[in-house]
Motif scaffolding. Structure first.
Motif, PDB file in Angstrom:
ATOM      1  N   ALA A   1       5.410  -0.999   7.263  1.00 57.56           N
ATOM      2  CA  ALA A   1       4.521  -1.724   8.171  1.00 57.56           C
ATOM      3  C   ALA A   1       4.099  -3.021   7.500  1.00 57.56           C
TER       4      ALA A   1
ATOM      5  N   THR B   1       0.120  -7.944   4.065  1.00 58.01           N
ATOM      6  CA  THR B   1      -0.123  -6.597   3.554  1.00 58.01           C
ATOM      7  C   THR B   1       0.980  -5.677   4.052  1.00 58.01           C
TER       8      THR B   1
ATOM      9  N   ALA C   1       2.700  -1.844   4.049  1.00 53.51           N
ATOM     10  CA  ALA C   1       2.415  -0.430   3.798  1.00 53.51           C
ATOM     11  C   ALA C   1       3.712   0.345   3.907  1.00 53.51           C
ATOM     12  N   ILE C   2       3.930   1.213   2.944  1.00 57.20           N
ATOM     13  CA  ILE C   2       5.107   2.080   2.987  1.00 57.20           C
ATOM     14  C   ILE C   2       4.651   3.382   3.658  1.00 57.20           C
ATOM     15  N   ILE C   3       5.302   3.706   4.766  1.00 63.80           N
ATOM     16  CA  ILE C   3       4.861   4.827   5.593  1.00 63.80           C
ATOM     17  C   ILE C   3       5.885   5.959   5.503  1.00 63.80           C
TER      18      ILE C   3
ATOM     19  N   LEU D   1       0.832  -1.209   0.000  1.00 69.63           N
ATOM     20  CA  LEU D   1       0.000   0.000   0.000  1.00 69.63           C
ATOM     21  C   LEU D   1       0.860   1.250   0.000  1.00 69.63           C
TER      22      LEU D   1
ATOM     23  N   LEU E   1      10.986  -4.062  11.023  1.00 66.27           N
ATOM     24  CA  LEU E   1      12.395  -3.706  10.917  1.00 66.27           C
ATOM     25  C   LEU E   1      12.977  -4.289   9.636  1.00 66.27           C
TER      26      LEU E   1
ATOM     27  N   MET F   1       9.162   4.319   6.667  1.00 63.91           N
ATOM     28  CA  MET F   1       9.079   3.117   7.481  1.00 63.91           C
ATOM     29  C   MET F   1       8.239   2.098   6.711  1.00 63.91           C
TER      30      MET F   1
ATOM     31  N   ASN G   1       1.291  -5.955   7.928  1.00 60.36           N
ATOM     32  CA  ASN G   1       0.031  -6.270   8.617  1.00 60.36           C
ATOM     33  C   ASN G   1      -0.248  -5.281   9.749  1.00 60.36           C
ATOM     34  N   GLU G   2      -0.076  -4.012   9.431  1.00 64.24           N
ATOM     35  CA  GLU G   2      -0.420  -2.896  10.318  1.00 64.24           C
ATOM     36  C   GLU G   2       0.470  -2.742  11.548  1.00 64.24           C
ATOM     37  N   GLU G   3       1.671  -3.358  11.505  1.00 65.32           N
ATOM     38  CA  GLU G   3       2.649  -3.148  12.572  1.00 65.32           C
ATOM     39  C   GLU G   3       3.959  -2.700  11.931  1.00 65.32           C
ATOM     40  N   TYR G   4       4.635  -1.721  12.589  1.00 61.97           N
ATOM     41  CA  TYR G   4       5.935  -1.303  12.063  1.00 61.97           C
ATOM     42  C   TYR G   4       6.896  -2.477  12.067  1.00 61.97           C
TER      43      TYR G   4
END
Lengths: 77, 158
Positions: free
Chosen positions: A50, A67, A69-71, A5, A57, A48, A52-55
């Protein structure tokens, strides 16, 4: 399949809000490199990730079905 | 049920509804923070702001901030609502309400919440100026930590 995402500036750069990658397994670091080289999303470097909705490393492993996500740097408030 | 303590919404936020969410018979104080859309930043005149969120994760991160606050300041109750979409000048973008038996933790926890929002909550704003637009990032000039400790100073909190 891994769903990636995109938000804010990255979304506008890419011209879409998600990218589907046909990959079984990849590290966070590798996916960042791939998005930069293959999709020319320069802002990924300072973002950062993420999973599955967790940040996550750099060394964390992403698997098919996850899933991502590029934050980019956040600016809420 | 409008009782979600940590929410990302598209409609205007009612400050009163957040106060209600944190009301408690043992509370001696409720602080509210109301973040509004500013017109002038430096020399630039904003016409309106466009907020975007990764909504499910943003709500999770708001809840995490609430949890961090409960750990640092026991007996507090926290509610946070952030609005997204197009916001005009002076519109309310975020409301944080904290109740506590005594006033000091209510003030401190409330400030902690807004600082943490700017670090870890996946919400972005785009400034629409008279002569252009830009997504704003990194207002705190740091990158959010995955599990991290807050960056705000600790000395006054103990």
């Amino acid at each position: 399949m891994i769903e990636v995402l995109l938000f804010a500036q990255l979304q506008e750069e890419a011209g879409k809000d998600k990218i589907l990658l046909d990959i079984k397994e990849i590290t966070v670091k590798e996916i960042k490199e791939k998005l930069q080289s293959q999709f020319h999303l320069s802002q990924v470097k300072e973002s950062m990730v993420a999973v599955n909705e967790e940040y996550a490393l750099d060394g964390d492993i992403i698997q098919t079905g996850d899933t991502v996500a590029i934050i980019p740097p956040v600016s809420g408030g | 049920m409008r009782d979600k303590l940590f929410e990302v919404v598209e409609d205007p936020i009612s400050v009163d509804s957040l106060i209600k969410k944190v009301e408690d018979r043992n509370a001696g104080a409720i602080t509210t923070f109301i973040g509004t859309v500013r017109e002038i930043t430096g020399k630039k005149k904003t016409i309106y702001l466009e907020y975007q969120a990764y909504k499910p994760m943003a709500e999770k991160m708001l809840a995490q901030i609430g949890k961090e606050i409960n750990e640092r300041w026991p007996d507090t109750k926290v509610a946070i609502t952030h609005r997204i979409g197009s916001l005009d000048i002076s519109a309310i973008a975020v409301v944080i309400a904290v109740s506590s038996p005594h006033r000091k933790p209510a003030y401190q926890a409330n400030e902690y919440a807004i600082e943490r929002i700017k670090q870890i909550v996946p919400i972005w704003k785009k400034e629409q100026w008279e002569d252009g637009e830009a997504w704003i990032g990194d207002q705190k000039e740091n990158v959010p930590y995955p599990t991290g400790k807050p960056e705000i100073k600790d000395e006054d909190n103990d």
